[in-house]
Design a protein around this motif. Sequence first.
Motif, short mmCIF file in Angstrom:
data_model
loop_
_atom_site.label_atom_id
_atom_site.label_comp_id
_atom_site.label_asym_id
_atom_site.label_seq_id
_atom_site.Cartn_x
_atom_site.Cartn_y
_atom_site.Cartn_z
N UNK A 104 0.82 -1.21 0.00
CA UNK A 104 0.00 0.00 0.00
C UNK A 104 0.86 1.26 0.00
N UNK A 105 1.94 1.24 0.79
CA UNK A 105 2.80 2.42 0.87
C UNK A 105 3.50 2.68 -0.47
N UNK A 106 4.02 1.61 -1.09
CA UNK A 106 4.71 1.78 -2.37
C UNK A 106 3.72 2.14 -3.47
N UNK A 107 2.53 1.55 -3.43
CA UNK A 107 1.52 1.88 -4.43
C UNK A 107 1.11 3.34 -4.32
N UNK A 108 1.01 3.83 -3.11
CA UNK A 108 0.65 5.24 -2.90
C UNK A 108 1.74 6.16 -3.45
N UNK A 109 2.99 5.82 -3.16
CA UNK A 109 4.11 6.64 -3.63
C UNK A 109 4.14 6.67 -5.16
N UNK A 110 4.02 5.50 -5.77
CA UNK A 110 4.09 5.41 -7.23
C UNK A 110 2.89 6.09 -7.89
N UNK A 111 1.73 5.97 -7.28
CA UNK A 111 0.53 6.60 -7.84
C UNK A 111 0.70 8.11 -7.90
N UNK A 112 1.16 8.72 -6.81
CA UNK A 112 1.36 10.16 -6.80
C UNK A 112 2.43 10.57 -7.81
N UNK A 113 3.50 9.76 -7.91
CA UNK A 113 4.59 10.11 -8.84
C UNK A 113 4.12 10.08 -10.29
N UNK A 114 3.34 9.06 -10.67
CA UNK A 114 2.89 8.96 -12.06
C UNK A 114 1.83 10.02 -12.37
N UNK A 115 0.97 10.33 -11.39
CA UNK A 115 -0.03 11.38 -11.61
C UNK A 115 0.65 12.73 -11.78
N UNK A 116 1.69 12.96 -11.00
CA UNK A 116 2.44 14.20 -11.17
C UNK A 116 3.11 14.24 -12.54
N UNK A 117 3.59 13.09 -12.99
CA UNK A 117 4.28 13.03 -14.29
C UNK A 117 3.36 13.45 -15.43
N UNK A 118 2.07 13.18 -15.31
CA UNK A 118 1.15 13.56 -16.38
C UNK A 118 0.42 14.87 -16.08
N UNK A 119 0.81 15.56 -15.01
CA UNK A 119 0.28 16.88 -14.72
C UNK A 119 -1.13 16.91 -14.17
N UNK A 120 -1.52 15.88 -13.39
CA UNK A 120 -2.89 15.84 -12.86
C UNK A 120 -2.94 15.85 -11.33
N UNK A 121 -1.86 16.30 -10.69
CA UNK A 121 -1.84 16.28 -9.22
C UNK A 121 -3.03 17.04 -8.63
N UNK A 122 -3.36 18.19 -9.19
CA UNK A 122 -4.44 19.01 -8.65
C UNK A 122 -5.81 18.38 -8.81
#
Length: 306
Positions: A104-122
Amino acid sequence: MIVFDNVSKFYGDVLGVNRVDLHIPPGITSLVGPNGSGKTTLMNLMTGLVYPNSGVIQVRGISPFAPEKLMKILGYATQYDAGPRGATGFDFVYTGLLLHGFTKAEAQRRAWASIERVGLTGAAKRKVAGYSKGMRQRIRLAQAIAHDPEVLILDEPLNGLDPLVRAETIALFRDYGASGRHVVLSSHVLQEVDVFSDQVILIANGMIVAEGQIRSVREEIHEHPSQFLLHCRNASRVASMLFEEEHIAEVKMAPEGQGLLVLTKNREAFSMALERIALSGTDIDGVMPTDENVDALYEYLIGGGR
Protein backbone atom coordinates in the motif's frame (compact mmCIF):
# COMPACT_ATOMS: atom_id res chain seq x y z
CA MET A 1 12.65 -6.76 -29.71
CA ILE A 2 8.91 -7.13 -30.06
CA VAL A 3 8.60 -9.88 -32.65
CA PHE A 4 5.67 -10.96 -34.82
CA ASP A 5 6.44 -14.09 -36.84
CA ASN A 6 3.82 -14.81 -39.53
CA VAL A 7 0.98 -13.75 -37.22
CA SER A 8 -2.66 -13.83 -38.33
CA LYS A 9 -5.80 -13.01 -36.35
CA PHE A 10 -9.36 -13.47 -37.54
CA TYR A 11 -12.60 -12.62 -35.74
CA GLY A 12 -14.79 -15.30 -37.23
CA ASP A 13 -14.79 -14.46 -40.93
CA VAL A 14 -13.48 -10.93 -40.34
CA LEU A 15 -9.77 -10.27 -40.86
CA GLY A 16 -7.89 -8.59 -38.02
CA VAL A 17 -4.31 -8.90 -39.28
CA ASN A 18 -2.84 -11.27 -41.84
CA ARG A 19 0.65 -12.84 -41.95
CA VAL A 20 2.36 -10.04 -40.05
CA ASP A 21 6.15 -10.17 -39.74
CA LEU A 22 7.65 -7.44 -37.54
CA HIS A 23 10.80 -6.86 -35.51
CA ILE A 24 10.18 -3.72 -33.45
CA PRO A 25 13.29 -2.36 -31.72
CA PRO A 26 13.30 -0.26 -28.54
CA GLY A 27 12.34 3.39 -29.00
CA ILE A 28 9.14 5.03 -30.22
CA THR A 29 7.19 3.15 -32.89
CA SER A 30 3.96 4.59 -34.31
CA LEU A 31 1.30 2.45 -35.95
CA VAL A 32 -0.46 4.50 -38.62
CA GLY A 33 -3.59 3.50 -40.45
CA PRO A 34 -7.27 4.29 -40.94
CA ASN A 35 -9.99 2.85 -38.74
CA GLY A 36 -10.30 -0.88 -39.30
CA SER A 37 -6.76 -1.25 -40.65
CA GLY A 38 -5.59 -3.54 -37.83
CA LYS A 39 -3.77 -1.16 -35.46
CA THR A 40 -5.79 -2.02 -32.36
CA THR A 41 -5.65 -5.73 -33.20
CA LEU A 42 -1.84 -5.55 -33.29
CA MET A 43 -1.81 -3.83 -29.90
CA ASN A 44 -4.24 -6.31 -28.39
CA LEU A 45 -2.07 -9.16 -29.67
CA MET A 46 1.01 -7.60 -28.04
CA THR A 47 -0.78 -7.30 -24.71
CA GLY A 48 -2.38 -10.76 -24.74
CA LEU A 49 -5.93 -9.40 -24.80
CA VAL A 50 -6.48 -11.50 -27.92
CA TYR A 51 -4.51 -14.47 -29.17
CA PRO A 52 -3.40 -15.15 -32.76
CA ASN A 53 -4.94 -17.86 -34.90
CA SER A 54 -1.45 -18.60 -36.18
CA GLY A 55 2.12 -17.40 -35.77
CA VAL A 56 4.35 -16.52 -32.82
CA ILE A 57 4.60 -13.29 -30.79
CA GLN A 58 7.39 -12.40 -28.36
CA VAL A 59 7.44 -9.17 -26.34
CA ARG A 60 11.00 -8.77 -25.06
CA GLY A 61 11.25 -12.54 -24.92
CA ILE A 62 7.88 -13.05 -23.19
CA SER A 63 4.92 -14.70 -24.89
CA PRO A 64 1.48 -13.09 -24.53
CA PHE A 65 0.37 -16.58 -23.49
CA ALA A 66 2.20 -15.88 -20.20
CA PRO A 67 0.05 -12.92 -19.04
CA GLU A 68 1.37 -12.68 -15.48
CA LYS A 69 4.96 -12.30 -16.71
CA LEU A 70 3.92 -9.96 -19.52
CA MET A 71 1.93 -7.58 -17.33
CA LYS A 72 4.97 -7.00 -15.11
CA ILE A 73 6.88 -5.42 -18.00
CA LEU A 74 3.98 -3.91 -19.95
CA GLY A 75 1.71 -0.88 -19.58
CA TYR A 76 -1.34 -0.50 -21.81
CA ALA A 77 -3.63 2.51 -22.25
CA THR A 78 -6.59 1.74 -24.48
CA GLN A 79 -8.34 4.41 -26.55
CA TYR A 80 -11.72 3.37 -25.15
CA ASP A 81 -13.12 5.77 -22.58
CA ALA A 82 -14.29 3.13 -20.11
CA GLY A 83 -12.59 4.22 -16.87
CA PRO A 84 -14.18 3.79 -13.42
CA ARG A 85 -16.04 7.09 -13.28
CA GLY A 86 -17.11 6.57 -9.68
CA ALA A 87 -13.46 6.45 -8.56
CA THR A 88 -11.06 9.34 -8.19
CA GLY A 89 -8.06 9.63 -10.46
CA PHE A 90 -5.79 8.64 -7.58
CA ASP A 91 -7.89 5.56 -6.74
CA PHE A 92 -7.77 4.47 -10.37
CA VAL A 93 -3.97 4.49 -10.48
CA TYR A 94 -3.48 3.26 -6.90
CA THR A 95 -5.77 0.24 -7.36
CA GLY A 96 -3.90 -0.79 -10.49
CA LEU A 97 -0.64 -0.78 -8.56
CA LEU A 98 -2.14 -2.96 -5.81
CA LEU A 99 -3.11 -5.45 -8.51
CA HIS A 100 0.53 -5.46 -9.59
CA GLY A 101 1.45 -6.64 -6.08
CA PHE A 102 2.92 -3.46 -4.62
CA THR A 103 2.48 -2.72 -0.93
CA LYS A 104 0.00 0.00 0.00
CA ALA A 105 2.80 2.42 0.87
CA GLU A 106 4.71 1.78 -2.37
CA ALA A 107 1.52 1.88 -4.43
CA GLN A 108 0.65 5.24 -2.90
CA ARG A 109 4.11 6.64 -3.63
CA ARG A 110 4.09 5.41 -7.23
CA ALA A 111 0.53 6.60 -7.84
CA TRP A 112 1.36 10.16 -6.80
CA ALA A 113 4.59 10.11 -8.84
CA SER A 114 2.89 8.96 -12.06
CA ILE A 115 -0.03 11.38 -11.61
CA GLU A 116 2.44 14.20 -11.17
CA ARG A 117 4.28 13.03 -14.29
CA VAL A 118 1.15 13.56 -16.38
CA GLY A 119 0.28 16.88 -14.72
CA LEU A 120 -2.89 15.84 -12.86
CA THR A 121 -1.84 16.28 -9.22
CA GLY A 122 -4.44 19.01 -8.65
CA ALA A 123 -7.24 16.79 -9.96
CA ALA A 124 -6.12 13.50 -8.40
CA LYS A 125 -8.82 13.48 -5.72
CA ARG A 126 -11.61 14.39 -8.11
CA LYS A 127 -13.82 11.72 -9.65
CA VAL A 128 -12.89 10.54 -13.11
CA ALA A 129 -16.52 11.19 -14.09
CA GLY A 130 -15.80 14.92 -13.85
CA TYR A 131 -12.66 14.80 -15.99
CA SER A 132 -12.46 16.22 -19.50
CA LYS A 133 -11.57 13.84 -22.34
CA GLY A 134 -7.94 14.97 -22.25
CA MET A 135 -7.76 14.44 -18.47
CA ARG A 136 -9.17 10.92 -18.84
CA GLN A 137 -6.51 10.24 -21.47
CA ARG A 138 -3.82 11.39 -19.05
CA ILE A 139 -5.09 9.38 -16.07
CA ARG A 140 -5.04 6.23 -18.22
CA LEU A 141 -1.48 7.07 -19.18
CA ALA A 142 -0.61 7.59 -15.51
CA GLN A 143 -1.90 4.11 -14.71
CA ALA A 144 0.04 2.63 -17.65
CA ILE A 145 3.39 4.08 -16.50
CA ALA A 146 2.93 3.80 -12.71
CA HIS A 147 4.69 0.42 -12.37
CA ASP A 148 7.60 1.63 -14.56
CA PRO A 149 7.10 -0.85 -17.43
CA GLU A 150 9.64 -1.75 -20.10
CA VAL A 151 6.95 -1.65 -22.80
CA LEU A 152 4.23 1.00 -23.24
CA ILE A 153 1.36 0.20 -25.61
CA LEU A 154 -0.80 3.29 -26.18
CA ASP A 155 -3.84 3.35 -28.45
CA GLU A 156 -4.49 6.90 -29.74
CA PRO A 157 -2.87 8.51 -26.66
CA LEU A 158 -2.85 12.07 -28.03
CA ASN A 159 -6.58 12.41 -28.69
CA GLY A 160 -8.21 15.24 -26.79
CA LEU A 161 -4.98 16.80 -25.48
CA ASP A 162 -4.40 20.55 -25.73
CA PRO A 163 -1.14 21.66 -27.41
CA LEU A 164 0.83 22.18 -24.18
CA VAL A 165 -0.18 18.85 -22.65
CA ARG A 166 0.42 17.15 -26.01
CA ALA A 167 3.99 18.48 -26.06
CA GLU A 168 4.57 17.33 -22.47
CA THR A 169 3.18 13.88 -23.30
CA ILE A 170 5.43 13.55 -26.34
CA ALA A 171 8.39 14.53 -24.13
CA LEU A 172 7.43 11.67 -21.80
CA PHE A 173 7.41 9.25 -24.77
CA ARG A 174 10.84 10.48 -25.80
CA ASP A 175 12.21 9.93 -22.29
CA TYR A 176 10.91 6.38 -22.30
CA GLY A 177 12.23 5.62 -25.77
CA ALA A 178 15.65 7.12 -25.02
CA SER A 179 16.00 4.88 -21.95
CA GLY A 180 15.92 1.72 -24.07
CA ARG A 181 12.26 0.90 -23.54
CA HIS A 182 9.55 0.29 -26.10
CA VAL A 183 6.81 2.84 -26.76
CA VAL A 184 4.31 1.58 -29.32
CA LEU A 185 1.43 3.93 -30.11
CA SER A 186 -1.15 4.67 -32.74
CA SER A 187 -1.89 8.12 -34.12
CA HIS A 188 -3.73 9.74 -37.00
CA VAL A 189 -1.70 12.96 -36.73
CA LEU A 190 1.05 12.31 -39.22
CA GLN A 191 3.00 15.50 -38.51
CA GLU A 192 3.39 14.48 -34.86
CA VAL A 193 4.31 10.94 -35.78
CA ASP A 194 7.02 12.26 -38.07
CA VAL A 195 8.39 14.51 -35.30
CA PHE A 196 8.66 12.08 -32.41
CA SER A 197 8.78 8.54 -33.82
CA ASP A 198 11.90 6.48 -34.36
CA GLN A 199 9.93 4.17 -36.63
CA VAL A 200 6.56 4.22 -38.37
CA ILE A 201 4.57 1.14 -39.38
CA LEU A 202 1.88 1.73 -41.99
CA ILE A 203 -1.05 -0.71 -41.91
CA ALA A 204 -3.83 -1.27 -44.42
CA ASN A 205 -6.43 -4.02 -44.54
CA GLY A 206 -4.71 -6.00 -41.80
CA MET A 207 -1.34 -6.07 -43.54
CA ILE A 208 1.90 -4.14 -43.10
CA VAL A 209 2.46 -2.03 -46.20
CA ALA A 210 5.59 -0.09 -45.17
CA GLU A 211 8.01 0.48 -42.30
CA GLY A 212 10.50 3.25 -41.61
CA GLN A 213 10.58 7.04 -41.35
CA ILE A 214 7.61 8.75 -43.01
CA ARG A 215 9.74 10.79 -45.40
CA SER A 216 12.15 7.98 -46.20
CA VAL A 217 9.21 5.73 -47.02
CA ARG A 218 7.73 8.43 -49.23
CA GLU A 219 11.01 9.18 -50.98
CA GLU A 220 11.56 5.53 -51.84
CA ILE A 221 8.44 5.54 -54.01
CA HIS A 222 10.20 7.03 -57.01
CA GLU A 223 7.57 6.07 -59.59
CA HIS A 224 5.03 8.40 -58.03
CA PRO A 225 5.43 12.18 -58.26
CA SER A 226 5.41 14.37 -55.17
CA GLN A 227 2.85 17.17 -54.91
CA PHE A 228 3.57 20.64 -53.53
CA LEU A 229 1.46 23.73 -52.98
CA LEU A 230 3.42 26.76 -54.17
CA HIS A 231 2.45 30.22 -52.92
CA CYS A 232 3.65 32.87 -55.37
CA ARG A 233 2.59 36.31 -56.62
CA ASN A 234 3.01 35.80 -60.36
CA ALA A 235 1.55 32.31 -60.75
CA SER A 236 1.44 32.29 -64.55
CA ARG A 237 5.12 33.24 -64.85
CA VAL A 238 6.18 30.65 -62.26
CA ALA A 239 4.08 27.99 -64.01
CA SER A 240 5.70 28.82 -67.34
CA MET A 241 9.20 28.54 -65.86
CA LEU A 242 8.40 25.25 -64.13
CA PHE A 243 7.07 23.70 -67.33
CA GLU A 244 10.58 24.04 -68.78
CA GLU A 245 11.85 21.54 -66.17
CA GLU A 246 11.97 17.87 -67.22
CA HIS A 247 11.06 16.61 -63.75
CA ILE A 248 7.74 18.52 -63.64
CA ALA A 249 4.77 16.25 -64.31
CA GLU A 250 1.96 18.76 -63.81
CA VAL A 251 1.31 22.37 -62.83
CA LYS A 252 -2.20 23.69 -62.18
CA MET A 253 -3.94 26.41 -60.25
CA ALA A 254 -4.81 25.46 -56.67
CA PRO A 255 -8.45 25.75 -55.53
CA GLU A 256 -9.63 29.17 -54.34
CA GLY A 257 -6.58 30.93 -55.74
CA GLN A 258 -4.21 29.52 -53.13
CA GLY A 259 -1.35 29.28 -55.64
CA LEU A 260 -0.01 26.47 -57.79
CA LEU A 261 -0.23 22.70 -57.32
CA VAL A 262 2.94 21.19 -58.72
CA LEU A 263 3.75 17.52 -59.33
CA THR A 264 7.45 16.70 -59.54
CA LYS A 265 9.27 13.43 -60.15
CA ASN A 266 12.41 14.70 -58.42
CA ARG A 267 12.22 16.64 -55.16
CA GLU A 268 15.86 17.72 -55.22
CA ALA A 269 15.59 19.02 -58.79
CA PHE A 270 12.37 20.82 -57.85
CA SER A 271 14.10 22.53 -54.93
CA MET A 272 16.92 23.69 -57.22
CA ALA A 273 14.40 24.96 -59.78
CA LEU A 274 12.63 27.03 -57.13
CA GLU A 275 15.95 28.54 -56.10
CA ARG A 276 16.67 29.55 -59.70
CA ILE A 277 13.20 31.05 -60.08
CA ALA A 278 13.60 33.06 -56.87
CA LEU A 279 17.04 34.31 -57.93
CA SER A 280 15.55 35.48 -61.25
CA GLY A 281 13.50 38.02 -59.28
CA THR A 282 10.19 36.19 -59.10
CA ASP A 283 8.82 36.13 -55.56
CA ILE A 284 7.95 32.72 -54.05
CA ASP A 285 6.20 33.16 -50.70
CA GLY A 286 6.07 29.55 -49.56
CA VAL A 287 6.26 25.87 -50.48
CA MET A 288 4.34 23.12 -48.71
CA PRO A 289 4.18 19.36 -49.45
CA THR A 290 0.55 18.28 -49.78
CA ASP A 291 0.94 14.50 -49.94
CA GLU A 292 2.76 13.74 -46.68
CA ASN A 293 -0.40 12.53 -45.00
CA VAL A 294 -1.95 9.17 -44.25
CA ASP A 295 -4.39 9.10 -47.16
CA ALA A 296 -1.76 9.97 -49.76
CA LEU A 297 0.71 7.42 -48.43
CA TYR A 298 -1.95 4.73 -48.60
CA GLU A 299 -2.92 5.83 -52.09
CA TYR A 300 0.67 5.28 -53.19
CA LEU A 301 1.43 2.17 -51.18
CA ILE A 302 -1.63 0.01 -51.69
CA GLY A 303 -2.15 0.57 -55.38
CA GLY A 304 -4.27 3.69 -55.78
CA GLY A 305 -3.42 6.16 -58.49
CA ARG A 306 -3.74 9.88 -58.80
